[in-house]
Design a protein around this motif. Structure first.
Motif, PDB file in Angstrom:
ATOM      1  N   UNK A  52       0.836  -1.197   0.000  1.00  0.00           N
ATOM      2  CA  UNK A  52       0.000   0.000   0.000  1.00  0.00           C
ATOM      3  C   UNK A  52       0.874   1.252   0.000  1.00  0.00           C
ATOM      4  N   UNK A  53       1.978   1.220   0.759  1.00  0.00           N
ATOM      5  CA  UNK A  53       2.898   2.356   0.785  1.00  0.00           C
ATOM      6  C   UNK A  53       3.505   2.601  -0.591  1.00  0.00           C
ATOM      7  N   UNK A  54       3.833   1.525  -1.289  1.00  0.00           N
ATOM      8  CA  UNK A  54       4.393   1.641  -2.641  1.00  0.00           C
ATOM      9  C   UNK A  54       3.388   2.332  -3.567  1.00  0.00           C
ATOM     10  N   UNK A  55       2.136   1.909  -3.482  1.00  0.00           N
ATOM     11  CA  UNK A  55       1.102   2.512  -4.319  1.00  0.00           C
ATOM     12  C   UNK A  55       0.893   3.981  -3.971  1.00  0.00           C
ATOM     13  N   UNK A  56       0.854   4.304  -2.692  1.00  0.00           N
ATOM     14  CA  UNK A  56       0.652   5.682  -2.269  1.00  0.00           C
ATOM     15  C   UNK A  56       1.810   6.570  -2.698  1.00  0.00           C
ATOM     16  N   UNK A  57       3.031   6.057  -2.614  1.00  0.00           N
ATOM     17  CA  UNK A  57       4.192   6.852  -3.018  1.00  0.00           C
ATOM     18  C   UNK A  57       4.183   7.133  -4.514  1.00  0.00           C
ATOM     19  N   UNK A  58       3.815   6.139  -5.314  1.00  0.00           N
ATOM     20  CA  UNK A  58       3.839   6.318  -6.769  1.00  0.00           C
ATOM     21  C   UNK A  58       2.645   7.111  -7.270  1.00  0.00           C
ATOM     22  N   UNK A  59       1.482   6.927  -6.640  1.00  0.00           N
ATOM     23  CA  UNK A  59       0.273   7.622  -7.100  1.00  0.00           C
ATOM     24  C   UNK A  59       0.082   8.932  -6.344  1.00  0.00           C
ATOM     25  N   UNK A  60       0.017   8.866  -5.007  1.00  0.00           N
ATOM     26  CA  UNK A  60      -0.268  10.057  -4.213  1.00  0.00           C
ATOM     27  C   UNK A  60       0.825  11.103  -4.270  1.00  0.00           C
ATOM     28  N   UNK A  61       2.085  10.663  -4.187  1.00  0.00           N
ATOM     29  CA  UNK A  61       3.207  11.600  -4.193  1.00  0.00           C
ATOM     30  C   UNK A  61       3.844  11.756  -5.566  1.00  0.00           C
ATOM     31  N   UNK A  62       3.355  11.023  -6.557  1.00  0.00           N
ATOM     32  CA  UNK A  62       3.979  11.072  -7.871  1.00  0.00           C
ATOM     33  C   UNK A  62       3.057  11.547  -8.971  1.00  0.00           C
ATOM     34  N   UNK A  63       2.333  10.605  -9.559  1.00  0.00           N
ATOM     35  CA  UNK A  63       1.577  10.906 -10.774  1.00  0.00           C
ATOM     36  C   UNK A  63       0.441  11.895 -10.520  1.00  0.00           C
ATOM     37  N   UNK A  64      -0.168  11.853  -9.324  1.00  0.00           N
ATOM     38  CA  UNK A  64      -1.275  12.780  -9.036  1.00  0.00           C
ATOM     39  C   UNK A  64      -0.804  14.233  -9.076  1.00  0.00           C
ATOM     40  N   UNK A  65       0.370  14.494  -8.513  1.00  0.00           N
ATOM     41  CA  UNK A  65       0.903  15.846  -8.544  1.00  0.00           C
ATOM     42  C   UNK A  65       1.163  16.340  -9.952  1.00  0.00           C
ATOM     43  N   UNK A  66       1.668  15.460 -10.817  1.00  0.00           N
ATOM     44  CA  UNK A  66       1.922  15.855 -12.210  1.00  0.00           C
ATOM     45  C   UNK A  66       0.621  16.189 -12.936  1.00  0.00           C
TER      46      UNK A  66
END
Length: 344
Positions: A52-66
């Motif tokens: 879940x942390x992996x998903x949150x880091x890639x989606x929440x802190x990554x692609x969503x911001x872009x």
């Protein structure tokens, strides 16, 4: 010590959430949202929920911001002034939240040993998944095998969301392509020379890491969702540095949109093949001579379909955001609307 870390992370999350609500600078809101996602990933790591942390880091802190940055380029950097007091909406939110909290009073305490989930479901997954599925990562066994039909629904939701965004953002085909300003492009190339060279060096490693996450999800944290987001983030980084036209020469938008459907069809086709071989839908045991080999093949194929769909949908959404931003810029926005593309 662990409880202290949990408390500190929760305090940071609450403070950042309040700051996000109160700020009117949307660029700062996006930055804080990325920090919020990163802290959430850290919190999940403390709770031993690494996938879940992996998903949150890639989606929440990554692609969503872009994607939010791309949206800001069309809406403006500053939040519109409030024209009314949203007391009714606040009242509805408070009442709904109170009812939800009241509804959790009858639920067992978090981590309680006598909770129903710990009496049958969790022990079954923990003790029997290795014999039935043969994959060390229990999370992948649950999502890819035991709950494969539910995961198919999630992929269908992502595909449907992508179709909805494309329908809203799609631009009419232009008979004549607008001429690009070569002098400006050359100036941008010189201004961001170091960033572009470093990024061109890192992008192959990002793509390689995405492939590692894609095909190593059976043995460690990862899988199609995380790999698709990481793969898309690398291409989006390339697009932001070298321009949409250059990126679309390498990654054809029509092909990307087609791949979004291909990934979902690949996932569903595995279930159809299972039915043809006399088993239930998405029952991988009949895909090979032994049930464990069939489970490995089935999970590998459906995870590949997930990765293809997720990456294609993310890319399609960003391409359409960027194309609409350029169209608005070429059409010269009204003076009252601020153009923040230069700021970003």
């Amino acid at each position: 010590m662990e409880a202290l870390v949990d408390i500190i992370l929760l305090v940071f999350l609450v403070v950042i959430a309040i700051a996000i609500v109160r700020m009117t600078d949307l660029l700062a809101v996006v930055m804080l949202s990325g920090i919020y996602g990163l802290l959430s990933a850290c919190f999940f790591v403390v709770l031993d929920a690494v996938d879940v942390a992996f998903t949150e880091a890639s989606v929440g802190a990554g692609i969503s911001g872009l994607l939010m940055l791309a949206a800001i380029t069309m809406t403006g950097r500053k939040e519109a002034p409030k024209r009314h007091k949203p007391f009714l909406a606040l009242f509805v939110v408070l009442v709904t939240g109170g009812m939800l909290i009241y509804g959790t009073m009858d639920m067992p305490y978090f981590g309680a040993a006598d909770a129903p989930v710990h009496q049958h479901v969790a022990p079954r997954y923990i003790h029997d998944s290795m014999q039935e599925v043969g994959i060390p990562n229990i999370v992948t066994s649950v999502l890819g095998s035991y709950r494969a039909f539910d995961t198919l629904g999630e992929v269908a939701v992502i595909f449907t969301a992508g179709i909805g965004v494309l329908s809203l953002l799609r631009l009419p085909r232009l008979s004549k392509k607008p001429a690009s300003n070569e002098a400006t492009e050359a100036q941008m190339h010189e201004r961001h020379m170091v960033v572009r060279i470093v990024s061109k060096t890192l992008i192959p490693f990002i793509l390689l890491f995405a492939l590692y996450v894609q095909f190593h999800g059976d043995f460690g944290p990862g899988g199609g969702f995380q790999a698709g987001v990481i793969f898309a983030a690398a291409i989006i980084l390339y697009t932001m540095l070298f321009g949409l036209e250059t990126a679309q020469k390498v990654f054809n938008p029509s092909l990307v949109q087609l791949l979004a459907a291909v990934g979902l069809l690949l996932y569903a086709s595995v279930g159809v093949v299972s039915i043809i071989n006399g088993a239930n839908f998405l029952d991988y045991n009949v895909l090979a001579d032994t049930s464990l080999d069939g489970q490995h093949i089935g999970i590998l194929l459906i995870e590949l379909g997930v990765g293809i769909t997720v990456a294609s949908v993310m890319l399609s959404i960003f391409f359409n955001f960027d194309a609409r931003r350029q169209a608005l810029h070429n059409n010269k926005k009204p003076k009252g609307e601020q153009d923040v593309s230069r700021t970003l």
